[in-house]
Design a protein around this motif. Structure first.
Motif, PDB file in Angstrom:
ATOM      1  N   UNK A 172       0.835  -1.203   0.000  1.00  0.00           N
ATOM      2  CA  UNK A 172       0.000   0.000   0.000  1.00  0.00           C
ATOM      3  C   UNK A 172       0.872   1.256   0.000  1.00  0.00           C
ATOM      4  N   UNK A 173       1.923   1.264   0.822  1.00  0.00           N
ATOM      5  CA  UNK A 173       2.812   2.426   0.860  1.00  0.00           C
ATOM      6  C   UNK A 173       3.560   2.583  -0.458  1.00  0.00           C
ATOM      7  N   UNK A 174       3.975   1.470  -1.058  1.00  0.00           N
ATOM      8  CA  UNK A 174       4.672   1.535  -2.338  1.00  0.00           C
ATOM      9  C   UNK A 174       3.760   2.103  -3.417  1.00  0.00           C
ATOM     10  N   UNK A 175       2.477   1.783  -3.338  1.00  0.00           N
ATOM     11  CA  UNK A 175       1.503   2.269  -4.320  1.00  0.00           C
ATOM     12  C   UNK A 175       0.959   3.643  -3.944  1.00  0.00           C
ATOM     13  N   UNK A 176       1.568   4.256  -2.921  1.00  0.00           N
ATOM     14  CA  UNK A 176       1.167   5.593  -2.463  1.00  0.00           C
ATOM     15  C   UNK A 176      -0.325   5.646  -2.127  1.00  0.00           C
ATOM     16  N   UNK A 177      -0.800   4.599  -1.453  1.00  0.00           N
ATOM     17  CA  UNK A 177      -2.176   4.562  -0.983  1.00  0.00           C
ATOM     18  C   UNK A 177      -3.181   4.015  -1.967  1.00  0.00           C
ATOM     19  N   UNK A 178      -2.770   3.716  -3.195  1.00  0.00           N
ATOM     20  CA  UNK A 178      -3.690   3.185  -4.216  1.00  0.00           C
ATOM     21  C   UNK A 178      -3.922   1.704  -3.912  1.00  0.00           C
ATOM     22  N   UNK A 179      -5.110   1.396  -3.349  1.00  0.00           N
ATOM     23  CA  UNK A 179      -5.383   0.033  -2.908  1.00  0.00           C
ATOM     24  C   UNK A 179      -5.554  -0.928  -4.082  1.00  0.00           C
ATOM     25  N   UNK A 180      -6.022  -0.438  -5.207  1.00  0.00           N
ATOM     26  CA  UNK A 180      -6.168  -1.299  -6.393  1.00  0.00           C
ATOM     27  C   UNK A 180      -4.781  -1.713  -6.900  1.00  0.00           C
ATOM     28  N   UNK A 181      -3.874  -0.734  -6.969  1.00  0.00           N
ATOM     29  CA  UNK A 181      -2.513  -1.036  -7.416  1.00  0.00           C
ATOM     30  C   UNK A 181      -1.808  -1.961  -6.426  1.00  0.00           C
ATOM     31  N   UNK A 182      -2.060  -1.732  -5.134  1.00  0.00           N
ATOM     32  CA  UNK A 182      -1.456  -2.594  -4.117  1.00  0.00           C
ATOM     33  C   UNK A 182      -1.970  -4.027  -4.254  1.00  0.00           C
ATOM     34  N   UNK A 183      -3.271  -4.175  -4.536  1.00  0.00           N
ATOM     35  CA  UNK A 183      -3.846  -5.507  -4.706  1.00  0.00           C
ATOM     36  C   UNK A 183      -3.210  -6.223  -5.901  1.00  0.00           C
ATOM     37  N   UNK A 184      -3.003  -5.466  -7.000  1.00  0.00           N
ATOM     38  CA  UNK A 184      -2.366  -6.058  -8.182  1.00  0.00           C
ATOM     39  C   UNK A 184      -0.945  -6.508  -7.854  1.00  0.00           C
ATOM     40  N   UNK A 206      -4.004 -10.140  -5.224  1.00  0.00           N
ATOM     41  CA  UNK A 206      -5.262 -10.410  -4.520  1.00  0.00           C
ATOM     42  C   UNK A 206      -6.314  -9.414  -4.989  1.00  0.00           C
ATOM     43  N   UNK A 207      -7.578  -9.594  -4.517  1.00  0.00           N
ATOM     44  CA  UNK A 207      -8.657  -8.675  -4.866  1.00  0.00           C
ATOM     45  C   UNK A 207      -8.526  -7.417  -4.013  1.00  0.00           C
ATOM     46  N   UNK A 208      -8.890  -6.230  -4.556  1.00  0.00           N
ATOM     47  CA  UNK A 208      -8.823  -4.993  -3.758  1.00  0.00           C
ATOM     48  C   UNK A 208      -9.581  -5.078  -2.443  1.00  0.00           C
ATOM     49  N   UNK A 209     -10.694  -5.849  -2.429  1.00  0.00           N
ATOM     50  CA  UNK A 209     -11.437  -5.975  -1.173  1.00  0.00           C
ATOM     51  C   UNK A 209     -10.595  -6.661  -0.095  1.00  0.00           C
ATOM     52  N   UNK A 210      -9.706  -7.552  -0.529  1.00  0.00           N
ATOM     53  CA  UNK A 210      -8.832  -8.224   0.432  1.00  0.00           C
ATOM     54  C   UNK A 210      -7.900  -7.223   1.086  1.00  0.00           C
TER      55      UNK A 210
END
Length: 483
Positions: free
Chosen positions: A431-443, A447-451
């Motif tokens: 999440x920190x690497x994606x600067x808070x973008x949860x969709x990018x973090x999930x990718x 996993x799914x963004x809901x996870x």
């Protein structure tokens, strides 16, 4: 003794030109002066003399010749009136190197016989009947004869590049020439290499005891016999003495230079004065640290202190298995290092510190050391490009010394992951690497963004997290990288 004509012939290889010689080229030179007063048979080296003061100096000197880096017509008019020869040398050639050549040529002439390797090459060319080149053990050019009438393109490329071209050296190695030089003192005829316009050569090793110091190459169409072969053998013996004497002088100069460079890197208060003694000027420098194993570091130090072409931009010191070089800021450091490493075994690595004032050279040296210590596929690492990795390395070192708090959100999440098999630490990093973008973090996690959203909610039950606070986000990034 040595004449002005001989001095010009030797310094011509260093880009020197005779701008005026009111008393002719046969003027005899018996000594060298670095400052006034200079005698009527001395060469005066204008070390540290500003261009604006040259006219005044020439108006007062009694020297037979002066060596300068610059001279306008007004200065030359004064020199002609005073009967002083003016030798103009390329400003890129440092005074330290000029002084070594001039001192060696003028002072050693008192002993009689050839006064330097250039004189030996000229004398030998006349005796054996062909152009002569004297090389060191790494195929670098030490001297060459002025005789050029039959010279081929390979010889010209070798002289201009100050080293035998790589493709020719490879061919000579394949033919067993270098293997012969390693074990034999007998002259060897080398057949022509038409593809490189390389005519026939006779080569002989220059050796001191069992140590190979270099070689002498004579461009001739057939093997030497009789008196010509005898002259070549005698020339190899004379070259050995000259090389050993030059090595002793060079070793002394290197020791002095090393001591001064180490003073700079350790942070002496009189850094400007030390730089002046080293012949370095300016307010912007950087430090290069080159590290190699065993004899490779000695090869690197020898090449660094011998320089490229006829001049060298930096000054170096050998410390353990590392060569430190102080370079003026205008010199492209990475390019300089690449040229240096071409002649050094592949184990060598280099770090380049950031730009620094004279008093900041210890900081640039630390940056060079830290760049060198980074694990990187590139053998040359600069602080300018790797500063962020160096910062994190420093923070890791601080953490290992107990300067990073042992408790906090990251420590809490790691303990929870270890005890329960969760992946909270990995998720927070994504999440920190994606600067808070949860969709990018999930990718990134696969996993799914809901996870990701679910895990973030559960983390707040384990520890206190405020990802909306920029300072806390920065602290979390640092903790994840260094702890």
């Amino acid at each position: 003794m040595v004449t002005l004509d001989r001095l010009i012939n030797v310094l011509g290889g260093y880009g020197a030109r005779l701008r005026c010689a009111p008393r002719g080229r046969d003027v005899e030179l018996r000594s060298v002066a670095l400052q006034e007063p200079a005698g009527p048979d001395e060469v005066l080296l204008t070390v540290g003399v500003p261009d604006t003061a040259l006219g005044e100096l020439l108006s007062a000197t009694r020297a037979a010749a002066v060596v300068v880096h610059r001279a306008d017509e007004a200065v030359l008019d004064i020199a002609r009136e005073r009967g002083v020869a003016v030798v103009l040398v390329d400003p890129e050639v440092p005074w330290g190197q000029l002084a070594g050549v001039v001192y060696g040529l003028v002072l050693e002439a008192r002993e009689g016989g050839p006064t330097d390797l250039f004189a030996l090459a000229d004398a030998l060319a006349g005796s054996v009947g062909g152009p002569v080149t004297i090389e060191d053990q790494h195929s670098g050019v030490l001297a060459y004869s002025s005789r050029q009438e039959t010279a081929d393109q390979a010889r010209m490329a070798t002289i201009l590049g100050r080293r035998v071209p790589d493709e020719i050296r490879a061919e000579l190695t394949a033919r067993g020439v270098h293997a012969h030089l390693a074990v034999s003192d007998a002259p060897l005829f080398v057949e022509p290499i038409p593809a490189h316009d390389f005519h026939g050569r006779v080569v002989i090793a220059v050796r001191a005891g069992r140590e190979l110091l270099g070689s002498i190459w004579v461009e001739v169409p057939e093997p030497l016999t009789g008196e010509r072969e005898s002259a070549l053998r005698t020339g190899a013996s004379t070259a050995s003495l000259q090389m050993l004497r030059a090595r002793a002088a060079a070793d002394l100069e290197r020791r002095i230079e090393s001591d001064l460079v180490i003073e700079l890197l350790e942070g002496k208060d009189d850094a400007a004065a030390v730089l002046s003694r080293l012949g370095l000027r300016g307010e912007d420098f950087q430090v290069v640290a080159l590290q190699a194993e065993d004899t490779a570091v000695l090869v690197a130090f020898e090449r660094a202190t011998a320089g490229f072409g006829w001049g060298r931009p930096g000054r170096s010191a050998l410390f353990s298995n590392t060569v430190y070089t102080v370079l003026p800021g205008e010199v492209p450091a990475a390019e300089w290092v690449r040229k240096l490493m071409r002649g050094v075994p592949a184990s060598a690595r280099a770090g380049i510190g950031g730009a620094a004032s004279p008093l900041e050279l210890p900081v640039s040296r630390q940056e060079a050391d830290e760049s060198l210590a980074l694990e990187c596929s590139d053998p040359i690492v600069s602080y300018e490009r790797a500063w962020h990795e160096i910062l994190l390395r420093r923070l890791r070192n601080a953490a290992s010394g107990g300067r990073i708090p042992p408790r906090g959100p990251v420590a809490d999440l790691r303990r929870h992951d270890a005890a329960n098999g969760t992946r909270y630490t990995e998720t927070l990093r994504a999440v920190l690497h994606a600067q808070g973008d949860q969709v990018a973090a999930a990718a990134r996690l696969g996993v799914h963004p809901n996870t990701v959203r679910y895990r973030l909610r559960k983390m707040t039950e384990v520890t206190t997290l405020d990802l909306d606070d920029p300072d806390e986000r920065l602290a979390l990034v640092i903790a994840l990288r260094v702890a």
